[in-house]
Motif scaffolding. Structure first.
Motif, PDB file in Angstrom:
ATOM      1  N   ASN A 135      31.221 -32.434 -72.968  1.00 14.76           N
ATOM      2  CA  ASN A 135      30.394 -33.465 -72.961  1.00 14.76           C
ATOM      3  C   ASN A 135      30.803 -34.489 -71.720  1.00 14.76           C
ATOM      4  OD1 ASN A 135      28.618 -32.883 -74.683  1.00 14.76           O
ATOM      5  ND2 ASN A 135      29.572 -33.671 -76.421  1.00 14.76           N
ATOM      6  N   PHE A 136      31.849 -34.707 -71.728  1.00  8.47           N
ATOM      7  CA  PHE A 136      32.336 -35.770 -70.586  1.00  8.47           C
ATOM      8  C   PHE A 136      32.027 -35.268 -69.231  1.00  8.47           C
ATOM      9  CE2 PHE A 136      35.619 -37.049 -67.268  1.00  8.47           C
ATOM     10  CZ  PHE A 136      35.466 -38.433 -67.501  1.00  8.47           C
ATOM     11  N   THR A 137      32.068 -33.934 -68.938  1.00 12.01           N
ATOM     12  CA  THR A 137      31.743 -33.614 -67.708  1.00 12.01           C
ATOM     13  C   THR A 137      30.154 -33.703 -67.313  1.00 12.01           C
ATOM     14  OG1 THR A 137      31.598 -31.199 -68.298  1.00 12.01           O
ATOM     15  CG2 THR A 137      33.490 -32.019 -67.119  1.00 12.01           C
ATOM     16  N   LEU A 138      29.231 -33.350 -68.551  1.00 12.17           N
ATOM     17  CA  LEU A 138      28.114 -33.329 -68.185  1.00 12.17           C
ATOM     18  C   LEU A 138      27.636 -34.763 -68.158  1.00 12.17           C
ATOM     19  CD1 LEU A 138      26.550 -30.839 -70.721  1.00 12.17           C
ATOM     20  CD2 LEU A 138      26.360 -30.623 -68.540  1.00 12.17           C
ATOM     21  N   VAL A 139      28.122 -35.696 -68.727  1.00  7.18           N
ATOM     22  CA  VAL A 139      27.720 -37.180 -68.777  1.00  7.18           C
ATOM     23  C   VAL A 139      28.149 -37.577 -67.432  1.00  7.18           C
ATOM     24  CG1 VAL A 139      28.587 -39.456 -69.337  1.00  7.18           C
ATOM     25  CG2 VAL A 139      27.844 -37.739 -71.178  1.00  7.18           C
ATOM     26  N   LEU A 140      29.465 -37.145 -66.889  1.00 10.55           N
ATOM     27  CA  LEU A 140      29.694 -37.548 -65.539  1.00 10.55           C
ATOM     28  C   LEU A 140      28.723 -37.001 -64.489  1.00 10.55           C
ATOM     29  CD1 LEU A 140      32.206 -39.069 -64.877  1.00 10.55           C
ATOM     30  CD2 LEU A 140      33.048 -36.757 -63.939  1.00 10.55           C
ATOM     31  N   ALA A 141      28.437 -35.735 -64.624  1.00  9.29           N
ATOM     32  CA  ALA A 141      27.433 -35.172 -63.518  1.00  9.29           C
ATOM     33  C   ALA A 141      26.278 -36.036 -63.414  1.00  9.29           C
ATOM     34  CB  ALA A 141      27.245 -33.606 -63.943  1.00  9.29           C
ATOM     35  N   ILE A 142      25.545 -36.270 -64.705  1.00  3.00           N
ATOM     36  CA  ILE A 142      24.357 -36.935 -64.934  1.00  3.00           C
ATOM     37  C   ILE A 142      24.339 -38.489 -64.165  1.00  3.00           C
ATOM     38  CG2 ILE A 142      22.627 -38.044 -66.548  1.00  3.00           C
ATOM     39  CD1 ILE A 142      22.745 -35.386 -68.007  1.00  3.00           C
ATOM     40  N   VAL A 143      25.411 -39.066 -64.742  1.00  3.62           N
ATOM     41  CA  VAL A 143      25.662 -40.428 -64.223  1.00  3.62           C
ATOM     42  C   VAL A 143      25.598 -40.277 -62.600  1.00  3.62           C
ATOM     43  CG1 VAL A 143      27.313 -42.160 -63.814  1.00  3.62           C
ATOM     44  CG2 VAL A 143      26.679 -41.527 -65.893  1.00  3.62           C
ATOM     45  N   PHE A 144      26.507 -39.474 -61.938  1.00  8.73           N
ATOM     46  CA  PHE A 144      26.557 -39.356 -60.468  1.00  8.73           C
ATOM     47  C   PHE A 144      25.483 -39.114 -59.907  1.00  8.73           C
ATOM     48  CE2 PHE A 144      30.976 -39.635 -60.739  1.00  8.73           C
ATOM     49  CZ  PHE A 144      31.471 -40.079 -59.628  1.00  8.73           C
ATOM     50  N   LEU A 145      24.250 -38.051 -60.523  1.00  8.55           N
ATOM     51  CA  LEU A 145      23.313 -37.593 -59.974  1.00  8.55           C
ATOM     52  C   LEU A 145      22.160 -38.777 -60.399  1.00  8.55           C
ATOM     53  CD1 LEU A 145      22.434 -34.180 -61.637  1.00  8.55           C
ATOM     54  CD2 LEU A 145      21.988 -34.839 -59.109  1.00  8.55           C
ATOM     55  N   VAL A 146      22.053 -39.428 -61.221  1.00  9.97           N
ATOM     56  CA  VAL A 146      21.084 -40.209 -61.639  1.00  9.97           C
ATOM     57  C   VAL A 146      21.032 -41.789 -60.910  1.00  9.97           C
ATOM     58  CG1 VAL A 146      19.943 -41.609 -63.405  1.00  9.97           C
ATOM     59  CG2 VAL A 146      20.228 -39.203 -63.589  1.00  9.97           C
ATOM     60  N   PHE A 175      10.954 -40.255 -60.953  1.00  7.01           N
ATOM     61  CA  PHE A 175      10.473 -38.795 -60.793  1.00  7.01           C
ATOM     62  C   PHE A 175      11.287 -37.932 -60.082  1.00  7.01           C
ATOM     63  CE2 PHE A 175       6.616 -40.305 -63.230  1.00  7.01           C
ATOM     64  CZ  PHE A 175       6.691 -39.374 -64.135  1.00  7.01           C
ATOM     65  N   THR A 176      11.375 -38.503 -58.765  1.00  8.64           N
ATOM     66  CA  THR A 176      12.636 -37.716 -58.012  1.00  8.64           C
ATOM     67  C   THR A 176      13.844 -37.510 -58.597  1.00  8.64           C
ATOM     68  OG1 THR A 176      11.507 -39.187 -56.298  1.00  8.64           O
ATOM     69  CG2 THR A 176      13.594 -37.910 -55.658  1.00  8.64           C
ATOM     70  N   VAL A 177      14.255 -38.320 -59.433  1.00  6.27           N
ATOM     71  CA  VAL A 177      15.517 -38.286 -60.231  1.00  6.27           C
ATOM     72  C   VAL A 177      15.372 -37.058 -61.119  1.00  6.27           C
ATOM     73  CG1 VAL A 177      17.248 -39.286 -61.507  1.00  6.27           C
ATOM     74  CG2 VAL A 177      16.420 -40.545 -59.578  1.00  6.27           C
ATOM     75  N   ILE A 178      14.296 -37.351 -61.810  1.00  7.57           N
ATOM     76  CA  ILE A 178      14.133 -36.138 -62.972  1.00  7.57           C
ATOM     77  C   ILE A 178      14.173 -34.856 -62.239  1.00  7.57           C
ATOM     78  CG2 ILE A 178      12.562 -35.134 -64.619  1.00  7.57           C
ATOM     79  CD1 ILE A 178      11.764 -38.364 -65.311  1.00  7.57           C
ATOM     80  N   SER A 179      13.416 -34.600 -61.162  1.00  8.63           N
ATOM     81  CA  SER A 179      13.595 -33.295 -60.526  1.00  8.63           C
ATOM     82  C   SER A 179      14.854 -32.859 -60.139  1.00  8.63           C
ATOM     83  CB  SER A 179      12.236 -33.211 -59.279  1.00  8.63           C
ATOM     84  OG  SER A 179      13.189 -33.980 -58.255  1.00  8.63           O
ATOM     85  N   ARG A 180      15.594 -33.696 -59.762  1.00  7.15           N
ATOM     86  CA  ARG A 180      16.922 -33.544 -59.529  1.00  7.15           C
ATOM     87  C   ARG A 180      17.750 -32.949 -60.456  1.00  7.15           C
ATOM     88  NH1 ARG A 180      19.477 -36.904 -54.593  1.00  7.15           N
ATOM     89  NH2 ARG A 180      21.292 -36.552 -55.534  1.00  7.15           N
ATOM     90  N   VAL A 181      17.754 -33.734 -61.811  1.00  8.81           N
ATOM     91  CA  VAL A 181      18.463 -33.424 -62.925  1.00  8.81           C
ATOM     92  C   VAL A 181      17.825 -32.015 -63.392  1.00  8.81           C
ATOM     93  CG1 VAL A 181      18.703 -34.188 -65.123  1.00  8.81           C
ATOM     94  CG2 VAL A 181      19.074 -35.663 -63.313  1.00  8.81           C
ATOM     95  N   LEU A 182      16.597 -31.819 -63.382  1.00 10.07           N
ATOM     96  CA  LEU A 182      16.160 -30.567 -63.754  1.00 10.07           C
ATOM     97  C   LEU A 182      16.606 -29.339 -63.034  1.00 10.07           C
ATOM     98  CD1 LEU A 182      12.475 -31.379 -64.871  1.00 10.07           C
ATOM     99  CD2 LEU A 182      14.570 -31.025 -66.337  1.00 10.07           C
ATOM    100  N   ALA A 183      16.727 -29.490 -61.737  1.00 13.18           N
ATOM    101  CA  ALA A 183      17.227 -28.538 -60.994  1.00 13.18           C
ATOM    102  C   ALA A 183      18.401 -28.188 -61.078  1.00 13.18           C
ATOM    103  CB  ALA A 183      16.982 -28.883 -59.486  1.00 13.18           C
ATOM    104  N   ILE A 184      19.496 -28.997 -61.498  1.00 12.12           N
ATOM    105  CA  ILE A 184      20.783 -28.887 -61.906  1.00 12.12           C
ATOM    106  C   ILE A 184      20.892 -28.127 -63.071  1.00 12.12           C
ATOM    107  CG2 ILE A 184      22.927 -29.970 -62.317  1.00 12.12           C
ATOM    108  CD1 ILE A 184      22.288 -29.829 -59.544  1.00 12.12           C
ATOM    109  N   ALA A 185      19.875 -28.802 -64.170  1.00  7.43           N
ATOM    110  CA  ALA A 185      20.126 -28.155 -65.448  1.00  7.43           C
ATOM    111  C   ALA A 185      19.875 -26.872 -65.343  1.00  7.43           C
ATOM    112  CB  ALA A 185      18.983 -28.643 -66.359  1.00  7.43           C
TER     113      ALA A 185
END
Lengths: 238, 256
Positions: free
Chosen positions: A121-132, A183-193
């Protein structure tokens, strides 16, 4: 570019590198999973598990976005533009926001998945924080700066205090641009997902075929080159 | 009849202002009296706007702004550390060069001034809005579309709406910063008429770079040149019998 600006950029870069090293140590040492890589995939044997986790990340995503918007308001409205910490914060944000989301994705997959052996979970949290966080802060900042100075002055001249100016005038005027950034950020996160899900499906088959997987050093060279060019571009654009 | 000496609304003594390295205003000392229009004339870049922005502390938002000297407004020091900038701005209304309106209806624009004075009840607010629009001589033009956006108004009407909004905040001093710069020949006299009708109730500071306008509107005038207050006195005297050579050059049109 004058000297003090160069110094500030170098300090920003140095702190970023230190932060990256710390994160690396945290993820590889502290969250290291003992044993063969084949013995761990139980942690993530189905695609739906990952999707479940990603769904659970949604509240975190919202909190991260709200906090970044609040932080952007803080640095734009309360910090003076001439102070050194304002400039260092700005430099960090622009470096981080300039990095393409794909690189974050590759980092998550290559480092966190293959090195650590599982999606903690830590890595996912980290990735999202860095992305968002950096991108949200940056788009919010530019939205706030887009509000005409004369509007603020008109409100201040009527006797509005800082809070009233922000809530009555700055925020309503910046709101469309802020939502655009969100919305830009959401699109980035979805792409990574999507990337993560595809890799997870592939990973099981790779491991079954090869037994184990070593990342070639070329990948690391390319990623570091890409990061370097991002940093350079953010420096040169200033 | 008792003749009482009017206490000055604003007392400025030894005012110096810097923007970074630039010495914008150099050692100004003068008083602004109630029931008078005090005009400041001078060529552009002479520090007129910087001067009036000191009074309502709008300069606080300019980086590298530095001020020495004293500005006493109704026996309070504006720049003492105890005074809050927004409290001062509440008591001083300002009309800018460009008509800046909020993205609200005409009614809400004016009511915003009253709301900042914590006047909430809608009946009370409505009377204030009506009264201020009447004072700004705009009521008859907009009373039918109070709820529509101010975009439908002409530039001159917008500027008068700004006057109404400043009045709704119940100021004790009004500042006009080159209000007629963007207005055409038919709107300018209307705004001047408003200024003259308001001077019974409010002390007014009027900044302009049109000499004749200052002569028409003001009772007392000050000539600013390169940050210095070259001459300050009765408007008639400044325009007909200036003491300083530079003032004479300016009012006759040879300077600036």
């Amino acid at each position: 570019m004058n000297r003090s600006e160069l110094i500030i950029q170098i300090i920003a870069l140095a702190t970023l590198i230190i932060a990256c090293v710390l994160v690396w140590i945290l993820t590889t040492e502290v969250f290291h999973v003992e044993g063969d890589i084949l013995s761990v995939p139980m942690d993530l044997d189905s695609e739906s598990d990952l999707i479940d986790r990603l769904y659970r990340m949604i509240p975190l995503l919202c909190v991260a976005m709200l906090l970044s918007i609040a932080f952007a308001f803080y640095i734009e409205e309360w910090l003076s533009e001439t102070t050194w910490y304002y400039r260092i914060i700005n430099q960090h944000i622009s470096i981080l926001a300039n990095i393409p989301s794909l690189i974050y994705g590759i980092l998550v997959v290559c480092i966190f998945l293959f090195q650590v052996g599982k999606f903690s979970n830590f890595t996912l949290v980290l990735a999202i924080v860095f992305l968002v966080v950096p991108v949200t802060i940056q788009t919010t900042q530019s939205a706030i700066r887009g509000v005409d100075l004369s509007v603020r002055e008109a409100a201040y001249a009527l006797g509005a205090n800082r809070w009233q100016v922000i809530t009555d005038h700055v925020f309503p005027r910046a709101f469309p641009k802020i939502t655009g950034g969100v919305f830009t950020v959401i699109s980035r996160v979805l792409a990574i997902a999507v990337l993560l899900i595809i890799v997870c499906e592939l990973r099981t088959s790779i491991i079954q075929d090869v037994g184990s997987y070593e990342i070639s050093s070329n990948v690391f060279v390319l990623i570091s080159l890409a990061l370097l060019s991002c940093v350079l571009s953010s420096f040169l654009q200033k | 009849m008792k003749t009482q000496k009017k206490a000055p609304t604003l007392q400025i003594s030894g005012l110096n202002v810097w923007y970074g390295e630039n010495h914008i205003l150099k050692d100004l000392t003068f008083d602004v009296l109630p029931r008078q229009v005090t005009a400041f004339i001078g060529p552009s870049n002479s520090g007129k706007t910087a001067l009036v922005r000191c009074f309502n502390r709008l300069n606080d938002f300019t980086s590298n702004f530095k001020l020495t000297g004293e500005i006493i407004f109704n026996s309070k020091d504006i720049y003492s550390p105890k005074t809050k900038g927004s409290d001062i701005a509440k008591q001083i209304g300002m009309v800018f060069q460009h008509p800046i309106l909020f993205r609200k209806s005409i009614y809400e624009n004016v009511a915003y001034g009253a709301r900042l004075q914590s006047i909430r009840p809608s009946v009370e607010q409505y009377t204030i809005v009506e009264e201020c629009l009447k004072k700004a001589q705009l009521w008859h033009e907009v009373c039918d579309d109070l709820q529509s956006s101010p975009d439908i108004l002409s530039n001159g009407q917008k500027q008068r709406l700004c006057v109404a909004r400043a009045l709704a905040a119940d100021p004790e001093l009004l500042i006009f910063d080159e209000p007629c710069d963007q207005l055409d020949a038919t709107e300018t006299p209307k705004l001047e008429a408003i200024v003259l009708s308001l001077k019974r109730q409010y002390p007014i500071i009027f900044v302009t770079n049109k000499r004749r306008q200052a002569a028409r509107v003001s009772d007392v005038a000050g000539f600013l040149y390169c940050g210095e207050l070259v001459e300050f006195g009765q408007t008639e005297q400044i325009f007909t019998n200036p003491k300083d050579k530079r003032t004479e050059d300016y009012v006759t049109g040879r300077l600036g």
